[in-house]
Design a protein around this motif. Structure first.
Motif, PDB file in Angstrom:
ATOM      1  N   PHE A 182       0.830  -1.206   0.000  1.00  0.00           N
ATOM      2  CA  PHE A 182       0.000   0.000   0.000  1.00  0.00           C
ATOM      3  C   PHE A 182       0.863   1.254   0.000  1.00  0.00           C
ATOM      4  O   PHE A 182       0.649   2.184  -0.794  1.00  0.00           O
ATOM      5  CB  PHE A 182      -0.934  -0.003   1.207  1.00  0.00           C
ATOM      6  CG  PHE A 182      -1.640   1.298   1.427  1.00  0.00           C
ATOM      7  CD1 PHE A 182      -2.590   1.755   0.523  1.00  0.00           C
ATOM      8  CD2 PHE A 182      -1.333   2.097   2.522  1.00  0.00           C
ATOM      9  CE1 PHE A 182      -3.233   2.965   0.706  1.00  0.00           C
ATOM     10  CE2 PHE A 182      -1.966   3.315   2.719  1.00  0.00           C
ATOM     11  CZ  PHE A 182      -2.922   3.745   1.812  1.00  0.00           C
TER      12      PHE A 182
ATOM     13  N   LYS B 151       0.630   3.387  -3.479  1.00  0.00           N
ATOM     14  CA  LYS B 151      -0.385   4.437  -3.379  1.00  0.00           C
ATOM     15  C   LYS B 151       0.033   5.692  -4.137  1.00  0.00           C
ATOM     16  O   LYS B 151      -0.808   6.516  -4.487  1.00  0.00           O
ATOM     17  CB  LYS B 151      -0.665   4.775  -1.916  1.00  0.00           C
ATOM     18  CG  LYS B 151       0.489   5.430  -1.187  1.00  0.00           C
ATOM     19  CD  LYS B 151       0.139   5.683   0.287  1.00  0.00           C
ATOM     20  CE  LYS B 151       1.298   6.304   1.037  1.00  0.00           C
ATOM     21  NZ  LYS B 151       0.987   6.506   2.475  1.00  0.00           N
TER      22      LYS B 151
ATOM     23  N   GLN C  32      -4.485   3.723  -7.452  1.00  0.00           N
ATOM     24  CA  GLN C  32      -5.545   3.978  -6.480  1.00  0.00           C
ATOM     25  C   GLN C  32      -5.699   2.808  -5.528  1.00  0.00           C
ATOM     26  O   GLN C  32      -5.755   2.960  -4.317  1.00  0.00           O
ATOM     27  CB  GLN C  32      -6.871   4.230  -7.213  1.00  0.00           C
ATOM     28  CG  GLN C  32      -8.057   4.491  -6.299  1.00  0.00           C
ATOM     29  CD  GLN C  32      -7.943   5.795  -5.546  1.00  0.00           C
ATOM     30  OE1 GLN C  32      -7.286   6.714  -5.997  1.00  0.00           O
ATOM     31  NE2 GLN C  32      -8.578   5.870  -4.377  1.00  0.00           N
ATOM     32  N   GLN C  33      -5.775   1.606  -6.080  1.00  0.00           N
ATOM     33  CA  GLN C  33      -5.872   0.387  -5.288  1.00  0.00           C
ATOM     34  C   GLN C  33      -4.913  -0.643  -5.871  1.00  0.00           C
ATOM     35  O   GLN C  33      -5.178  -1.204  -6.922  1.00  0.00           O
ATOM     36  CB  GLN C  33      -7.291  -0.188  -5.320  1.00  0.00           C
ATOM     37  CG  GLN C  33      -8.325   0.600  -4.540  1.00  0.00           C
ATOM     38  CD  GLN C  33      -9.687  -0.028  -4.664  1.00  0.00           C
ATOM     39  OE1 GLN C  33     -10.452   0.293  -5.576  1.00  0.00           O
ATOM     40  NE2 GLN C  33     -10.008  -0.933  -3.764  1.00  0.00           N
TER      41      GLN C  33
ATOM     42  N   GLU D  43      -7.752   0.617  -0.048  1.00  0.00           N
ATOM     43  CA  GLU D  43      -6.294   0.674   0.019  1.00  0.00           C
ATOM     44  C   GLU D  43      -5.662  -0.431  -0.825  1.00  0.00           C
ATOM     45  O   GLU D  43      -4.592  -0.251  -1.388  1.00  0.00           O
ATOM     46  CB  GLU D  43      -5.839   0.580   1.481  1.00  0.00           C
ATOM     47  CG  GLU D  43      -6.290   1.789   2.310  1.00  0.00           C
ATOM     48  CD  GLU D  43      -5.953   1.631   3.779  1.00  0.00           C
ATOM     49  OE1 GLU D  43      -5.393   0.583   4.159  1.00  0.00           O
ATOM     50  OE2 GLU D  43      -6.251   2.558   4.560  1.00  0.00           O
TER      51      GLU D  43
END
Length: 326
Positions: free
Chosen positions: A148, A152, A156-157, A187
């Motif tokens: 993550f 990030k 976005q995911q 996340e």
């Protein structure tokens, strides 16, 4: 008393949200079975893989044969025609779903690593798969947090696949809820892969170990695990990972007869296998593979600049196969 439009809209949204949550968490599942069918609604054709009853309603587990996305929906929302597995193969032979099944079957003679082990050839990046075999140790949350934190900046995911076993779910409710929270908060984008209910392992040779062990009941390993996934709010995907990556031709055929696509790996990090572009990377996140976790964290550090410049990405397993077989 007349309600304003805004109040009505709020009530509708709350009801819709509650219905969605209710539909995705099933405590009392009955008559869960393999049930292939051609379903249609508004000119959309999906394949029914399973049927079951819960909350006094009949539900279907459905797959989009082009995108490989799965979902649970009420059977009453569709016109359904029952099919045999052979009919599914014939009717949808030109779709990514059937081509993926065929590609996996092409490697069914291997004792280890049968199935699809490489996706999205030529692309700059990997498909990350994390196995959660039964374990007394806590989840290696650092893997998921590192993914993550790193991606990030560009995605976005970040997508990844988690192969989950039943006995892991039963003993690690807090860890499972934490993973679900990552999805809920957008996340991470997790594809949930069936990794069997018991994930038995013994001291016999591989040809008599894992799912090849005498006395293995495949319906329990496959279907009971899917039921447990549903009870925990997880939507089973069409992917299956063999425990220990161990199988033979017969059991590959039996797994595919459930409508599941076996997924292997050409980069099991703990075994020193290095990922290439398009590799399906395997690490264990159940606390039992310290080397693999360290190697993955190191890999992320090495690729930081490439990640930032979008020259090294994480790929969704479904999108990769959709693109390869389009």
């Amino acid at each position: 008393m007349r309600l304003s439009k805004s109040m009505l809209l709020s009530i509708f949204c709350i009801c819709f949200l509650c219905a969605e949550i209710f539909a995705q968490n099933f405590e009392d599942i009955k008559r869960y079975k393999v049930s292939f069918g051609l379903t249609t609604r508004n000119n959309e054709q999906l394949i029914a893989l399973r049927s079951f009853s819960a909350n006094n309603q009949k539900y279907l587990l459905l797959v989009n044969p082009e995108t490989l996305d799965t979902k649970i929906d009420l059977a009453s929302n569709y016109n359904t025609r029952s099919l045999q597995y052979s009919n599914v193969l014939a009717i949808f032979k030109n779709t990514a779903y059937i081509k993926s099944l065929e590609a996996a079957a092409a490697k069914d003679l291997q004792l280890q690593n049968a199935g699809i082990d490489h996706a999205i050839p030529g692309e700059k990046g990997i498909t990350l798969t994390i196995d959660l075999c039964p374990s007394h140790k806590a989840l290696d949350r650092i893997i998921f947090q590192s993914v993550f934190d790193e991606f990030k900046k560009t995605e976005q995911q970040a997508p990844l696949a988690v192969s989950v076993s039943g006995k892991w779910m039963l003993k690690h409710q807090d860890d499972l809820n934490w993973l679900k929270s990552l999805v809920k908060n957008k996340e991470l984008n997790i594809t949930w892969v069936n990794h069997t209910y018991n994930h038995e392992v013994n001291k016999l040779p591989l040809a008599e170990n894992f799912l090849l062990a005498p006395g293995t009941i495949l319906d329990v390993e496959v279907l009971e695990n899917e039921k447990l996934m549903l009870k925990n709010g997880l939507t089973p995907s069409v992917f299956f990972r063999f425990p220990g990556l161990v199988s033979d031709k017969k059991i590959v055929e039996r797994i595919e007869a459930y409508g599941l696509i076996p997924i292997g790996s050409d980069a099991w990090l703990a075994k020193g296998q290095q990922p290439n572009s398009g590799s399906i990377v395997l690490i264990h996140g159940n606390g039992n593979e310290e080397i693999g976790v360290k190697d993955f964290i190191q890999l992320l550090k090495m690729k930081q600049a490439d990640v930032k410049n979008k020259q090294w990405l994480l790929f969704d397993l479904r999108r990769g196969l959709e693109k390869e077989f389009e």
